[in-house]
Structure formats: structure tokens, C-alpha cells
Design an enzyme around this catalytic site. Sequence first.
Site, PDB file in Angstrom:
ATOM      1  N   HIS A 237      40.975  41.760  32.168  1.00 17.80           N
ATOM      2  CA  HIS A 237      40.879  40.368  32.623  1.00 17.80           C
ATOM      3  C   HIS A 237      42.146  39.535  32.494  1.00 17.80           C
ATOM      4  CE1 HIS A 237      38.661  36.921  34.001  1.00 17.80           C
ATOM      5  NE2 HIS A 237      38.589  36.312  32.847  1.00 17.80           N
TER       6      HIS A 237
ATOM      7  N   ARG B 212      39.721  23.634  31.286  1.00 19.70           N
ATOM      8  CA  ARG B 212      39.308  23.478  32.684  1.00 19.70           C
ATOM      9  C   ARG B 212      37.890  22.934  32.807  1.00 19.70           C
ATOM     10  NH1 ARG B 212      42.651  28.317  33.062  1.00 19.70           N
ATOM     11  NH2 ARG B 212      40.966  29.576  32.231  1.00 19.70           N
TER      12      ARG B 212
ATOM     13  N   ASP C 265      40.702  42.108  45.548  1.00 19.00           N
ATOM     14  CA  ASP C 265      41.407  40.821  45.625  1.00 19.00           C
ATOM     15  C   ASP C 265      42.873  40.934  45.227  1.00 19.00           C
ATOM     16  OD1 ASP C 265      39.304  39.325  46.610  1.00 19.00           O
ATOM     17  OD2 ASP C 265      38.598  38.682  44.630  1.00 19.00           O
ATOM     18  N   ARG C 266      43.663  40.057  45.833  1.00 17.25           N
ATOM     19  CA  ARG C 266      45.082  39.864  45.539  1.00 17.25           C
ATOM     20  C   ARG C 266      45.978  40.968  46.098  1.00 17.25           C
ATOM     21  NH1 ARG C 266      44.761  35.508  42.362  1.00 17.25           N
ATOM     22  NH2 ARG C 266      43.160  35.459  40.745  1.00 17.25           N
TER      23      ARG C 266
ATOM     24  N   ASP D  47      37.446  44.226  38.298  1.00 15.52           N
ATOM     25  CA  ASP D  47      38.520  43.628  39.100  1.00 15.52           C
ATOM     26  C   ASP D  47      39.246  44.677  39.932  1.00 15.52           C
ATOM     27  OD1 ASP D  47      37.659  41.227  38.162  1.00 15.52           O
ATOM     28  OD2 ASP D  47      39.621  40.530  37.462  1.00 15.52           O
TER      29      ASP D  47
ATOM     30  N   HIS E 208      43.013  45.254  41.127  1.00 17.86           N
ATOM     31  CA  HIS E 208      43.264  44.241  42.151  1.00 17.86           C
ATOM     32  C   HIS E 208      43.882  44.785  43.441  1.00 17.86           C
ATOM     33  CE1 HIS E 208      41.766  40.742  40.195  1.00 17.86           C
ATOM     34  NE2 HIS E 208      42.508  40.925  39.118  1.00 17.86           N
TER      35      HIS E 208
ATOM     36  N   ASN F 271      34.880  39.839  37.057  1.00 13.95           N
ATOM     37  CA  ASN F 271      34.542  38.555  37.692  1.00 13.95           C
ATOM     38  C   ASN F 271      34.912  38.524  39.178  1.00 13.95           C
ATOM     39  OD1 ASN F 271      37.308  38.437  36.717  1.00 13.95           O
ATOM     40  ND2 ASN F 271      37.316  36.321  37.402  1.00 13.95           N
ATOM     41  N   HIS F 272      35.787  39.426  39.615  1.00 13.61           N
ATOM     42  CA  HIS F 272      36.104  39.483  41.049  1.00 13.61           C
ATOM     43  C   HIS F 272      35.079  40.284  41.852  1.00 13.61           C
ATOM     44  CE1 HIS F 272      40.014  37.430  41.619  1.00 13.61           C
ATOM     45  NE2 HIS F 272      40.036  37.554  40.304  1.00 13.61           N
TER      46      HIS F 272
ATOM     47  N   HIS G 197      34.501  43.471  30.743  1.00 14.28           N
ATOM     48  CA  HIS G 197      35.628  42.957  31.513  1.00 14.28           C
ATOM     49  C   HIS G 197      36.305  41.761  30.833  1.00 14.28           C
ATOM     50  CE1 HIS G 197      38.272  41.975  34.778  1.00 14.28           C
ATOM     51  NE2 HIS G 197      37.826  40.732  34.784  1.00 14.28           N
TER      52      HIS G 197
ATOM     53  N   ASP H  96      42.284  45.878  35.039  1.00 12.67           N
ATOM     54  CA  ASP H  96      42.327  45.328  36.398  1.00 12.67           C
ATOM     55  C   ASP H  96      43.247  46.140  37.325  1.00 12.67           C
ATOM     56  OD1 ASP H  96      41.208  43.394  34.745  1.00 12.67           O
ATOM     57  OD2 ASP H  96      42.039  41.727  35.898  1.00 12.67           O
TER      58      ASP H  96
END
Lengths: 255, 313
Positions: B242, B215, B88-89, B85, B59, B117-118, B167, B57
Site C-alpha cells: 500500500h 484528510r 491503475d497508474r 493493487d 499497478h 484498495n484499487h 493490503h 503493489d
Amino acid sequence: MSKSFSNGVWSVKTNKGTIMDASSMAAAEERLQIPVPEMIFGQNEITVTHQSGWKLTFNALDALDLVDKTGNKSGHLQVAYSEEWRKSRENNSHGHDVSKIHRPFDWTYSTDYKGTETPPKLVENANTKIPFEKLKQQKPIVLFDEVPLYEDELGDNGMVTFSEKIRVMEDDMLILVRLYLRVDDVVFRIRDTRVYIDFQTGHVIRSYIEKEDSFKNVRKRVPIGSTDHTQLLRDPNWIDSVLPTTKSMTYDCKL
Amino acid sequence: MDNLTSTHNLDECIERTMRRELLPQPVLAALCNKLKELLIKESNVVHISSPVTVVGDIHGQFYDLLEIFKVGGNCPDTNYLFLGDYVDRGLFSVETITLLVCLKLRYPSRIYLVRGNHESRGITQSYGFYTECVRKYGTPKVWTLFTDVFDFMTLSVVVDNQIFCVHGGLSPSIQSIDQIKVIDRFKEIPHEGPMADLVWSDPDETRAQFSISPRGAGYMFGKDIVKVFLERNGFDHILRAHQLCQSGFEILFDDQLSTVWSAPNYCYRCGNMASICEIQENGERFFNVFDASADNEHHMQTAAETNIVEYFL
């Protein structure tokens, strides 16, 4: 990195380090008996000490110890697409037994931690309140710090952060410890603990507020014509301004 | 359009992006369209050979991506496999994905980009990339261009027929890589099914089999699952990203699986290390660990950083 302040009667210390490594996290899981958040700032804390020996400190592991470890009290919150996900899986598990959650717990890490106090002196008092008018007078700050305690990305289903801020003036000080939770398309939640100490009178006031609303309701409050509504939904200050209070408590003591 | 994506122009695009200049929107449109034509030809399981350096990642931590090229060697002198990834962030998702798009077009067989997944429309609207595109270009058009490219990225890579790279991880719907090959991947990442599992799932040391995340969606997979998958497909290792690792990487299940994490000082405050995994010609894996680039602080004087004292209530 650490910062400190003392006026002879009161002393304040903040400490900041990196996130825990794998072995410290394993030890934390052993102690807490739940899977721990991916970012724990294990060395981070804010401690206030009075010359009498009274001490109030905020740290990550004590906070995590108050997380619901069975999920029963916190109502087994699930991510938005959980139902859809499960249904599609029911007839499609390829011989793997994956029908139920193995170890449920409150994976949002919603603690109601209000600090670790020794010896306990603070008692509930509905008639006291933090003097915000006085705090709005911008007197010189002699110590300011922002100290993260733990964070988790909830497997990219939102975020939870638990962190603290402190500002010490000549006559008084304020700590704000905030749990901020966003579960995408499910819920927003804020839990604030504030500690105000008047150095002149030795009056210690602690307030605890819970705020919460559904994602759907909060989204309705985004102003029409906002060019990027996703930005407001990611701004904790804006969220704080629109969430209704669901619980409020105050405590105090004199030292 | 074609002259915009010529070798000469790509070199210039790479150079300018390395200096953190934003490329004009029409240029990005041409680059993204060209890249889709290239990626559509890649299988869901791309086979490549060592030596190759595998990156986890990023990011949007653009200065740390530049640091990776310093630590691991420039592309194309070093072959790269990125495990997703990209956005993002971090503060520079646009620059990060722009550079990777340009490099992939310029050196298509020297660099591979797996989907994380991003790399999804849904996720990037919640975690910063959408907002960054609107802020830097004044319109969401650029976000549309990039997220359309994401739909074309491959799902997995196998190195030397030995190391399975993805990933996230494994899926109960996937016993053999032939089941990955038949996935229709040219779409937004769904909430469920094998494509979701490949980019979302995590290893679990406490259980040997598959289990459901507390979750309520998503799988965790245990040691026995990994062992069976490797044996059935004739592989000896799973290399995935990940998950944040404080020391930059983590090796699990008696060295049958490892996680590589390439965003040092994640979110500019975690203080963690990062690594890249160098797979050598003899099959050996070496995690080259590195720290955050000093350039981050130099370029990161955001309002929050400079306003050190705050009259919070």
C-alpha cells in the site's frame, strides 16, 4: 541527470534524480514539521543565474516550506466522504479515542511558492506581461527539460503534482512551474508560476496565477457525448482550459 | 464455456498473455466467471504455509511483474501471495490482471490474490484501469468483468499462523481475526468500516494508538496497536503493502510490521527500487530487492516520450 546552458551572461542548469529515501524524508519532516509527500524529488531543481550574481531557483523543499502547516489558512479541506465516514465512526470507535485529527495541516500540499530568489530583485508590477505572441513563434529550442519536484496521491483521493518545465531559445527563455491538484469529488486547483527572461534586454518577468473550481462545476463542462468522461477529468491540460482564474500577479526586474 | 478454461487452454492463455497479447473478450468472460466460482470458496482469512513469496503493489507495471517471476521464480515452482493493487497508474493493467487471473485458475493453491484498495469500481474509474479497458477493448465490458472478480478476492492471508498479511493495515473494529471472518466481503469496497480499513489504513510512527488521517477519513495505526493485535491473535508479524518505499521495503515497530513494495521506478519516473518478501520454511523473511526491468523502456515509446521538446506556454 543534469542539463545546462550558458551564453556568457545567463546560465541555466537543471538537475534530475530519484525520489528521496526514508532517511532524507525523515530529515525533511524534521525541517518542515509536517508529514511530507510520498514522492519528493529532493535533488531536482532548475536554477537560472545572471552574471551579476542574481539567482532564481526552484526546488521541492523550499516549496513545501510554504505549505500551510496548521491547516487554518487553507480551511481544513476534507475528502468527499469525510462527513459520512465520521458519522459512522462516532458510535463505533471500540474504546479508541479517535475523535479528532491529531496534527492537521494542508495535506493537499498547495504551495504558493514562486521560486527562491537571491538577492530579491523582482517587484510587483501590474503593468508588465509575458510576451506570449513572441513565445508562440516556434524558434529553435536549445535546452528543454521537465523536472518533477513533488507528488502525492492523497491516499488515493486524487493527486497533487508540483513540477516545472523549461525551454531556452537563443534570445529568451521560459519556465513554467505548476501545482496541479485534484481532490476527487471536491476541487480542482492550478497554481502556475511563469518566468520569462529576455536575454537581449535583461528583462525578467514573473507571473503567478491561481485557478480553482469545484469538482461539480468542472464535471458540468465535460462535453455531452464524451465516451469516457473520466479521461478528461484526469487531463491537466483540459482542466487548465476550463478553470476560472481566481488570482493573478506579475513581477519584473531588469538585470 | 468449460473447455475455454481447461488446463490446456489456460496454459495457452498464460503463454499469450506473457507475450502481452490481449485475450478475446469471450475468453476473459469465461475465465472471470470460473475464477469467481473458485474465489467464493476462499475465507476472508486464508491460512497458508511457507515457503511463499509475498508481492506488494504492481499497478499495471506488467514488465516488472514478469521481472518478479524472473527474480523470484516461476509460478508454480515458487508459491506466491500477492497483496493487491494490481491495476491503475501503470500502462498495462489489463495484461497484469489477465495474467494473474490465469495463473490463479491454473494453480489455485500455489498463488493467492488479496484485494487492495484499487480493486474497486470507484477507484479504477479515477486512476486509469477503466480508461485502459475502454481503449484496449473498445468497450467497458471487460472492466465490468474484472471489477466483478475483485468483489470475490480475499481480504487477508495468514502464513504459518505467524504472519498476518493484508493490503493496508489494521482497523479499530478488528481485535481478532474472527472479526475479519464475519465481514460480508462480496461487494464494492465501502468508504468506511473494517473492510475499508483493511485495504486503506497506514502505520504511523509518530503515534502509538489509532489516529484519523488529516484528510478527514481513514485511520493510521501506531506501534501499541500492532503489538496488542499480534499478541491477541498469537502472530508475530504484520506484512502489508500500500505505501511506496524508495528502497523497496520498510521495516517498522521493532520488526513487528513491514511494508513490501513491488513497483520499481513507480509511474515510470520515481527511480525507486522494489522488492518481494521471501518467507522461508524456518519463518525467516528475506526482502529480495530488484530494479525496473529494462523491457519497460523498450516497450514504452509513448507520444510524450518521443516528443522530447515541447513549445509549452
